[in-house]
Each structure stands twice: as C-alpha cells, then as structure tokens.
Design a protein around this motif. Structure first.
Motif, PDB file in Angstrom:
ATOM      1  N   GLU A  19     -11.243  62.614  69.784  1.00 44.88           N
ATOM      2  CA  GLU A  19     -11.521  63.924  70.361  1.00 44.88           C
ATOM      3  C   GLU A  19     -13.001  64.264  70.263  1.00 44.88           C
ATOM      4  OE1 GLU A  19      -8.848  66.784  68.676  1.00 44.88           O
ATOM      5  OE2 GLU A  19      -7.152  65.999  69.821  1.00 44.88           O
ATOM      6  N   SER A  20     -13.649  63.798  69.227  1.00 43.39           N
ATOM      7  CA  SER A  20     -15.103  63.888  69.104  1.00 43.39           C
ATOM      8  C   SER A  20     -15.507  62.764  68.149  1.00 43.39           C
ATOM      9  CB  SER A  20     -15.524  65.262  68.558  1.00 43.39           C
ATOM     10  OG  SER A  20     -15.019  65.417  67.252  1.00 43.39           O
ATOM     11  N   TYR A  21     -16.814  62.636  67.898  1.00 44.46           N
ATOM     12  CA  TYR A  21     -17.258  61.519  67.054  1.00 44.46           C
ATOM     13  C   TYR A  21     -16.606  61.537  65.674  1.00 44.46           C
ATOM     14  CZ  TYR A  21     -20.740  59.887  70.348  1.00 44.46           C
ATOM     15  OH  TYR A  21     -21.354  59.357  71.452  1.00 44.46           O
ATOM     16  N   ASN A  22     -16.345  62.758  65.169  1.00 43.22           N
ATOM     17  CA  ASN A  22     -15.772  62.814  63.826  1.00 43.22           C
ATOM     18  C   ASN A  22     -14.355  63.396  63.818  1.00 43.22           C
ATOM     19  OD1 ASN A  22     -16.455  65.358  64.444  1.00 43.22           O
ATOM     20  ND2 ASN A  22     -17.765  65.749  62.669  1.00 43.22           N
ATOM     21  N   LYS A  23     -13.675  63.277  64.952  1.00 40.61           N
ATOM     22  CA  LYS A  23     -12.268  63.691  64.963  1.00 40.61           C
ATOM     23  C   LYS A  23     -11.430  62.697  65.769  1.00 40.61           C
ATOM     24  CE  LYS A  23      -9.090  67.492  65.493  1.00 40.61           C
ATOM     25  NZ  LYS A  23      -8.805  68.791  66.084  1.00 40.61           N
ATOM     26  N   TRP A  24     -10.586  61.981  65.046  1.00 39.53           N
ATOM     27  CA  TRP A  24      -9.708  60.988  65.649  1.00 39.53           C
ATOM     28  C   TRP A  24      -8.290  61.430  65.356  1.00 39.53           C
ATOM     29  CZ3 TRP A  24     -11.857  56.400  67.840  1.00 39.53           C
ATOM     30  CH2 TRP A  24     -13.247  56.333  67.735  1.00 39.53           C
ATOM     31  N   LYS A  25      -7.479  61.624  66.410  1.00 45.71           N
ATOM     32  CA  LYS A  25      -6.153  62.188  66.211  1.00 45.71           C
ATOM     33  C   LYS A  25      -5.076  61.170  66.569  1.00 45.71           C
ATOM     34  CE  LYS A  25      -3.411  66.048  67.813  1.00 45.71           C
ATOM     35  NZ  LYS A  25      -3.331  66.987  68.904  1.00 45.71           N
ATOM     36  N   CYS A  26      -4.074  61.079  65.671  1.00 42.46           N
ATOM     37  CA  CYS A  26      -2.946  60.199  65.940  1.00 42.46           C
ATOM     38  C   CYS A  26      -1.987  60.925  66.881  1.00 42.46           C
ATOM     39  CB  CYS A  26      -2.236  59.854  64.634  1.00 42.46           C
ATOM     40  SG  CYS A  26      -0.707  58.964  64.908  1.00 42.46           S
TER      41      CYS A  26
ATOM     42  N   TYR B  29     -13.100  46.671  77.249  1.00 43.85           N
ATOM     43  CA  TYR B  29     -13.566  46.610  78.633  1.00 43.85           C
ATOM     44  C   TYR B  29     -14.387  47.846  78.994  1.00 43.85           C
ATOM     45  CZ  TYR B  29     -10.221  42.837  78.762  1.00 43.85           C
ATOM     46  OH  TYR B  29      -9.556  41.670  78.489  1.00 43.85           O
ATOM     47  N   CYS B  30     -14.978  48.432  77.992  1.00 42.34           N
ATOM     48  CA  CYS B  30     -15.721  49.684  78.223  1.00 42.34           C
ATOM     49  C   CYS B  30     -16.905  49.495  79.168  1.00 42.34           C
ATOM     50  CB  CYS B  30     -16.204  50.271  76.891  1.00 42.34           C
ATOM     51  SG  CYS B  30     -15.025  51.463  76.227  1.00 42.34           S
ATOM     52  N   ASP B  31     -17.432  48.291  79.284  1.00 41.19           N
ATOM     53  CA  ASP B  31     -18.567  48.115  80.203  1.00 41.19           C
ATOM     54  C   ASP B  31     -18.143  48.386  81.646  1.00 41.19           C
ATOM     55  OD1 ASP B  31     -16.967  45.876  80.036  1.00 41.19           O
ATOM     56  OD2 ASP B  31     -18.597  44.426  80.266  1.00 41.19           O
ATOM     57  N   VAL B  32     -16.951  47.919  82.040  1.00 41.04           N
ATOM     58  CA  VAL B  32     -16.534  48.184  83.421  1.00 41.04           C
ATOM     59  C   VAL B  32     -15.860  49.555  83.569  1.00 41.04           C
ATOM     60  CG1 VAL B  32     -16.320  45.730  84.004  1.00 41.04           C
ATOM     61  CG2 VAL B  32     -14.304  46.992  83.258  1.00 41.04           C
ATOM     62  N   TYR B  33     -15.266  50.029  82.485  1.00 44.36           N
ATOM     63  CA  TYR B  33     -14.621  51.354  82.571  1.00 44.36           C
ATOM     64  C   TYR B  33     -15.609  52.502  82.372  1.00 44.36           C
ATOM     65  CZ  TYR B  33      -9.828  49.598  82.780  1.00 44.36           C
ATOM     66  OH  TYR B  33      -8.668  49.006  83.174  1.00 44.36           O
ATOM     67  N   ARG B  34     -16.831  52.223  82.031  1.00 45.72           N
ATOM     68  CA  ARG B  34     -17.885  53.228  81.797  1.00 45.72           C
ATOM     69  C   ARG B  34     -17.413  54.294  80.797  1.00 45.72           C
ATOM     70  NH1 ARG B  34     -19.260  56.221  86.549  1.00 45.72           N
ATOM     71  NH2 ARG B  34     -17.025  56.307  86.882  1.00 45.72           N
ATOM     72  N   CYS B  35     -16.901  53.836  79.654  1.00 40.49           N
ATOM     73  CA  CYS B  35     -16.326  54.772  78.665  1.00 40.49           C
ATOM     74  C   CYS B  35     -17.314  55.867  78.258  1.00 40.49           C
ATOM     75  CB  CYS B  35     -15.893  53.999  77.419  1.00 40.49           C
ATOM     76  SG  CYS B  35     -14.665  52.740  77.739  1.00 40.49           S
ATOM     77  N   ASP B  36     -18.574  55.480  78.010  1.00 40.41           N
ATOM     78  CA  ASP B  36     -19.567  56.469  77.552  1.00 40.41           C
ATOM     79  C   ASP B  36     -19.803  57.563  78.592  1.00 40.41           C
ATOM     80  OD1 ASP B  36     -19.824  55.213  75.212  1.00 40.41           O
ATOM     81  OD2 ASP B  36     -21.787  54.311  75.608  1.00 40.41           O
ATOM     82  N   VAL B  37     -19.813  57.144  79.863  1.00 40.16           N
ATOM     83  CA  VAL B  37     -20.082  58.116  80.931  1.00 40.16           C
ATOM     84  C   VAL B  37     -18.883  59.044  81.104  1.00 40.16           C
ATOM     85  CG1 VAL B  37     -20.601  58.390  83.392  1.00 40.16           C
ATOM     86  CG2 VAL B  37     -21.604  56.490  82.112  1.00 40.16           C
ATOM     87  N   LEU B  38     -17.674  58.440  81.187  1.00 47.62           N
ATOM     88  CA  LEU B  38     -16.473  59.242  81.451  1.00 47.62           C
ATOM     89  C   LEU B  38     -16.124  60.153  80.282  1.00 47.62           C
ATOM     90  CD1 LEU B  38     -14.171  56.693  83.302  1.00 47.62           C
ATOM     91  CD2 LEU B  38     -15.673  58.423  84.261  1.00 47.62           C
TER      92      LEU B  38
ATOM     93  N   GLY C  74     -18.280  61.578  78.456  1.00 49.79           N
ATOM     94  CA  GLY C  74     -19.330  62.596  78.350  1.00 49.79           C
ATOM     95  C   GLY C  74     -20.308  62.334  77.217  1.00 49.79           C
ATOM     96  N   HIS C  75     -20.202  61.165  76.547  1.00 53.31           N
ATOM     97  CA  HIS C  75     -21.123  60.883  75.456  1.00 53.31           C
ATOM     98  C   HIS C  75     -22.497  60.448  75.936  1.00 53.31           C
ATOM     99  CE1 HIS C  75     -17.362  60.286  72.837  1.00 53.31           C
ATOM    100  NE2 HIS C  75     -17.897  61.454  72.591  1.00 53.31           N
ATOM    101  N   ARG C  76     -22.570  60.036  77.191  1.00 49.94           N
ATOM    102  CA  ARG C  76     -23.876  59.663  77.747  1.00 49.94           C
ATOM    103  C   ARG C  76     -24.032  60.263  79.123  1.00 49.94           C
ATOM    104  NH1 ARG C  76     -25.912  53.783  78.207  1.00 49.94           N
ATOM    105  NH2 ARG C  76     -27.800  54.869  78.843  1.00 49.94           N
ATOM    106  N   THR C  77     -25.182  60.867  79.375  1.00 55.23           N
ATOM    107  CA  THR C  77     -25.492  61.321  80.726  1.00 55.23           C
ATOM    108  C   THR C  77     -26.786  60.636  81.149  1.00 55.23           C
ATOM    109  OG1 THR C  77     -26.582  63.232  79.728  1.00 55.23           O
ATOM    110  CG2 THR C  77     -24.360  63.576  80.569  1.00 55.23           C
ATOM    111  N   ALA C  78     -26.966  60.497  82.438  1.00 51.87           N
ATOM    112  CA  ALA C  78     -28.114  59.747  82.943  1.00 51.87           C
ATOM    113  C   ALA C  78     -29.414  60.490  82.702  1.00 51.87           C
ATOM    114  CB  ALA C  78     -27.937  59.507  84.434  1.00 51.87           C
ATOM    115  N   ASP C  79     -30.415  59.804  82.156  1.00 52.27           N
ATOM    116  CA  ASP C  79     -31.740  60.414  82.141  1.00 52.27           C
ATOM    117  C   ASP C  79     -32.566  59.732  83.234  1.00 52.27           C
ATOM    118  OD1 ASP C  79     -32.753  58.023  81.166  1.00 52.27           O
ATOM    119  OD2 ASP C  79     -32.648  58.673  79.072  1.00 52.27           O
TER     120      ASP C  79
END
Ligand code: ZN
Length: 194
Positions: free
Chosen positions: A2-9, A46-55, A57-62
């Motif tokens: 859910e966030s960097y320091n919240k992982w929910k089962c 497979y996060c490189d093709v799924y664009r995990c960081d972008v989807l 919201g952890h990374r936005t384009a600069d």
C-alpha cells in the motif's frame, strides 16, 4: 504493497512494515497460497515490461527521463513484452480468440513501451471524464457570456432607462426626480412650499 512501509496481507488483513516480514508471514500462515511449482511465476519479476514504478505512482517522468529515452532500447523491451504475452495465451484457443487476446494484451501492456507513451498512466473512464469536463466548460463559458450580455444590455444601453419610467417605485424615488424633466421637479417644489 500500500506504501513503502505498509504491506498488507489480503488473506487475513494483517499489515507489515516491510516486504521480508510479509514474505515470512506467508511462509508461516498461508503456505497453501504460495505457488511453488516449477511453472509458477512472480509478476514482479516482469516489472520492466509492466512499468510497475510508473503505474504504482512511485516514479514520474522528469525532463531528463523523457529527453534521454532511447527508442532502440525500448523497442527491445517491447519485443520482450510481446514474447511474454504470447506465452500467457492458452494453446487451446481458436485462432480468432488468440488474435483477439493477443491484441488486447498488446494494447493494455506492450503498446506503452515507446518513448512517447512510457510514462502514461491509463485511468479507467478517463475518456468519459474528459468529455464531461469539456461539455461543462463550454456550458459555463456560455452562461458567463449570456450573463454579461444581459448585464451590458441593462446598464449600458437605453433599453433599461426606457423601461424604468413605467415603474412607479423607481419613478417616485428622489434620485429619479432630480434627473426628471422640469415638470417633475416643479411638482416636488410645490409639495415643499404649498
Ligand atoms: Zn495473512
């Protein structure tokens, strides 16, 4: 996550501060839910093709992410994506169904692997929302225009002053009499000095 320091089962609702803790929790509490056959895969590999960081919201384009994008590298990733998706399509489907599923997967995942679309985040229903915003903007603009037309018509043209003489309340107001023809003023004087 859910966030960097919240992982929910999702099985029991318990929350954890970091990924290793939830991994351990799965090992202890939900071993049956862990796929451990040789053919099992973890989607996060497979996060490189799924664009995990972008989807996520952890990374936005600069600026430099966009400027330094190398189309050849991204085409290579796109080819890899298409190969992965081909492996996901069941073998027993008809030719038409295979073609349709392949096109859908390409549209949903691999089509974003270009320099121009890599940072795009698809939002469900965004097209309808955009159309609604455009219609509302046009309506509001039109209403404002009509309001100012009416305002101008009443206060800056003769149409309004032509009409007020028919209004007995305004006609009897002292400020009206001052600007009235002589007859009206004489009438007030006569009343003041009978
Ligand atoms: Zn649990």
């Amino acid at each position: 996550m859910e966030s960097y320091n919240k992982w929910k089962c999702e099985y029991c609702g318990k929350a954890f501060l970091a990924e290793p803790f939830i991994d351990r929790h799965f090992d202890r509490r939900h071993p049956d839910s862990i796929q451990q056959s040789p053919s099992s895969v973890c989607l996060s590999d497979y996060c490189d093709v799924y664009r995990c960081d972008v989807l996520s919201g952890h990374r936005t384009a600069d600026f430099w992410d966009v400027k330094l994008c190398i189309e050849d590298d991204i085409v290579e990733m796109k080819d890899k994506c298409k190969a992965y998706m081909a492996q996901c399509i069941p073998k027993n489907l008809s030719q038409n169904a295979t073609r349709k599923l392949s096109a859908d997967l390409d549209e949903a995942v691999c089509s974003y692997l270009t320099c121009s679309k890599y940072w795009d985040v698809p939002v469900p229903g965004s097209d309808a929302a955009t159309a609604m915003y455009i219609i509302m903007s046009i309506l509001i603009s039109f209403s404002v225009l009509v309001y100012y037309c009416i305002f101008y018509q009443y206060f800056y043209t003769d149409a309004f002053s032509d009409n007020i003489s028919y209004d007995p309340i305004i006609k009897n107001h002292p400020s009206y009499r001052i600007h009235s023809p002589k007859g009206e003023i004489r009438q007030r004087s006569q009343r003041g000095f009978p």
